[in-house]
Design a protein around this motif. Sequence first.
Motif, mmCIF file in Angstrom:
data_model
loop_
_atom_site.group_PDB
_atom_site.id
_atom_site.type_symbol
_atom_site.label_atom_id
_atom_site.label_comp_id
_atom_site.label_asym_id
_atom_site.label_seq_id
_atom_site.Cartn_x
_atom_site.Cartn_y
_atom_site.Cartn_z
ATOM 1 N N PHE A 56 0.836 -1.200 0.000
ATOM 2 C CA PHE A 56 0.000 0.000 0.000
ATOM 3 C C PHE A 56 0.873 1.254 0.000
ATOM 4 O O PHE A 56 0.639 2.184 -0.775
ATOM 5 N N ILE A 57 1.869 1.283 0.864
ATOM 6 C CA ILE A 57 2.755 2.442 0.980
ATOM 7 C C ILE A 57 3.523 2.660 -0.315
ATOM 8 O O ILE A 57 3.652 3.789 -0.783
ATOM 9 N N ASN A 58 4.034 1.591 -0.900
ATOM 10 C CA ASN A 58 4.780 1.738 -2.148
ATOM 11 C C ASN A 58 3.899 2.283 -3.271
ATOM 12 O O ASN A 58 4.326 3.146 -4.036
ATOM 13 N N VAL A 59 2.680 1.783 -3.361
ATOM 14 C CA VAL A 59 1.748 2.277 -4.387
ATOM 15 C C VAL A 59 1.430 3.745 -4.136
ATOM 16 O O VAL A 59 1.459 4.568 -5.061
ATOM 17 N N ALA A 60 1.113 4.092 -2.893
ATOM 18 C CA ALA A 60 0.783 5.481 -2.563
ATOM 19 C C ALA A 60 1.967 6.409 -2.831
ATOM 20 O O ALA A 60 1.793 7.502 -3.380
ATOM 21 N N PHE A 61 3.164 5.958 -2.489
ATOM 22 C CA PHE A 61 4.366 6.766 -2.707
ATOM 23 C C PHE A 61 4.622 6.944 -4.200
ATOM 24 O O PHE A 61 4.850 8.061 -4.669
ATOM 25 N N ASP A 62 4.576 5.851 -4.948
ATOM 26 C CA ASP A 62 4.839 5.923 -6.392
ATOM 27 C C ASP A 62 3.820 6.805 -7.117
ATOM 28 O O ASP A 62 4.154 7.481 -8.081
ATOM 29 N N ALA A 63 2.583 6.795 -6.640
ATOM 30 C CA ALA A 63 1.524 7.585 -7.267
ATOM 31 C C ALA A 63 1.458 9.007 -6.699
ATOM 32 O O ALA A 63 0.612 9.800 -7.112
ATOM 33 N N LYS A 64 2.348 9.298 -5.740
ATOM 34 C CA LYS A 64 2.384 10.616 -5.114
ATOM 35 C C LYS A 64 1.032 11.000 -4.499
ATOM 36 O O LYS A 64 0.556 12.124 -4.649
ATOM 37 N N VAL A 65 0.440 10.035 -3.820
ATOM 38 C CA VAL A 65 -0.829 10.287 -3.132
ATOM 39 C C VAL A 65 -0.534 11.156 -1.917
ATOM 40 O O VAL A 65 0.289 10.789 -1.079
ATOM 41 N N VAL B 133 -0.709 12.825 1.724
ATOM 42 C CA VAL B 133 -1.069 12.291 3.036
ATOM 43 C C VAL B 133 -2.517 12.624 3.414
ATOM 44 O O VAL B 133 -3.225 11.751 3.911
ATOM 45 N N PRO B 134 -2.988 13.859 3.162
ATOM 46 C CA PRO B 134 -4.398 14.129 3.497
ATOM 47 C C PRO B 134 -5.379 13.197 2.775
ATOM 48 O O PRO B 134 -6.437 12.882 3.316
ATOM 49 N N GLN B 135 -5.022 12.733 1.586
ATOM 50 C CA GLN B 135 -5.885 11.799 0.856
ATOM 51 C C GLN B 135 -5.947 10.452 1.585
ATOM 52 O O GLN B 135 -7.010 9.841 1.677
ATOM 53 N N ILE B 136 -4.833 10.013 2.126
ATOM 54 C CA ILE B 136 -4.805 8.761 2.884
ATOM 55 C C ILE B 136 -5.632 8.908 4.166
ATOM 56 O O ILE B 136 -6.394 8.010 4.531
ATOM 57 N N LEU C 269 1.086 5.987 8.178
ATOM 58 C CA LEU C 269 1.755 7.274 7.995
ATOM 59 C C LEU C 269 3.222 7.217 8.413
ATOM 60 O O LEU C 269 4.071 7.848 7.782
ATOM 61 N N ALA C 270 3.528 6.452 9.441
ATOM 62 C CA ALA C 270 4.930 6.299 9.860
ATOM 63 C C ALA C 270 5.746 5.616 8.766
ATOM 64 O O ALA C 270 6.863 6.046 8.455
ATOM 65 N N HIS C 271 5.193 4.577 8.174
ATOM 66 C CA HIS C 271 5.885 3.901 7.072
ATOM 67 C C HIS C 271 6.075 4.844 5.885
ATOM 68 O O HIS C 271 7.142 4.880 5.266
ATOM 69 N N LEU C 272 5.039 5.596 5.562
ATOM 70 C CA LEU C 272 5.125 6.525 4.440
ATOM 71 C C LEU C 272 6.169 7.608 4.709
ATOM 72 O O LEU C 272 6.970 7.940 3.821
ATOM 73 N N CYS C 273 6.201 8.124 5.917
ATOM 74 C CA CYS C 273 7.207 9.127 6.274
ATOM 75 C C CYS C 273 8.618 8.557 6.146
ATOM 76 O O CYS C 273 9.539 9.253 5.701
ATOM 77 N N GLU C 274 8.780 7.309 6.534
ATOM 78 C CA GLU C 274 10.094 6.672 6.424
ATOM 79 C C GLU C 274 10.526 6.557 4.962
ATOM 80 O O GLU C 274 11.682 6.789 4.628
#
Length: 115
Positions: free
Chosen positions: A53-62, A64-67, A103-108
Motif C-alpha cells: 500500500f505504501i509503495n503504491v501510494a508513494f509511487d503515485a504521489k498520493v 497524506v491528506p488523501q490517505i 503514515l509512519a511507514h510513508l514518512c520513512e
Amino acid sequence: MDEHQLGKRQSLSQQMTLNRDREFLQQLKADYCQILLRYFNNDNTVKQQIDRFINVAFDAKVPVPQIIEIHMELIDEFSKQLKLEGRNDEVLLDYRLTLIDILAHLCEIYRTSMS
C-alpha cells in the motif's frame, strides 16, 4: 484539426484521466480496507499489505491528506454498520493505530528517498 475537435479531444482525455484516478483511488481504498480488517487479527500478511500500500501510494504521489480521508471514510462506514447492528463503535478508536502505522511507514519512505 479545428478548435472544436481539439476541445472535444482534450475533454475526452481529461475524462479518461478522471476515470483512471477514481478507479485508482477506489482500489487504494479497497486495499486500505483490507488492511484495516486484518490489522488486529494476528494476520502475518498485513505487514506485506502495508508495504505494498505504501509503495503504491508513494509511487503515485498520493498526498497524506488523501490517505487520512480514505481512513476516515472507512471508519465512518464501519461506524454506521456497527450502529445498524446495535453494536458500540468505540472499538474503532483503536484503528487510529493503523493510520499511525501507515503514515509512519510513508514518512520513512519519504525520508529515505530524500537522502
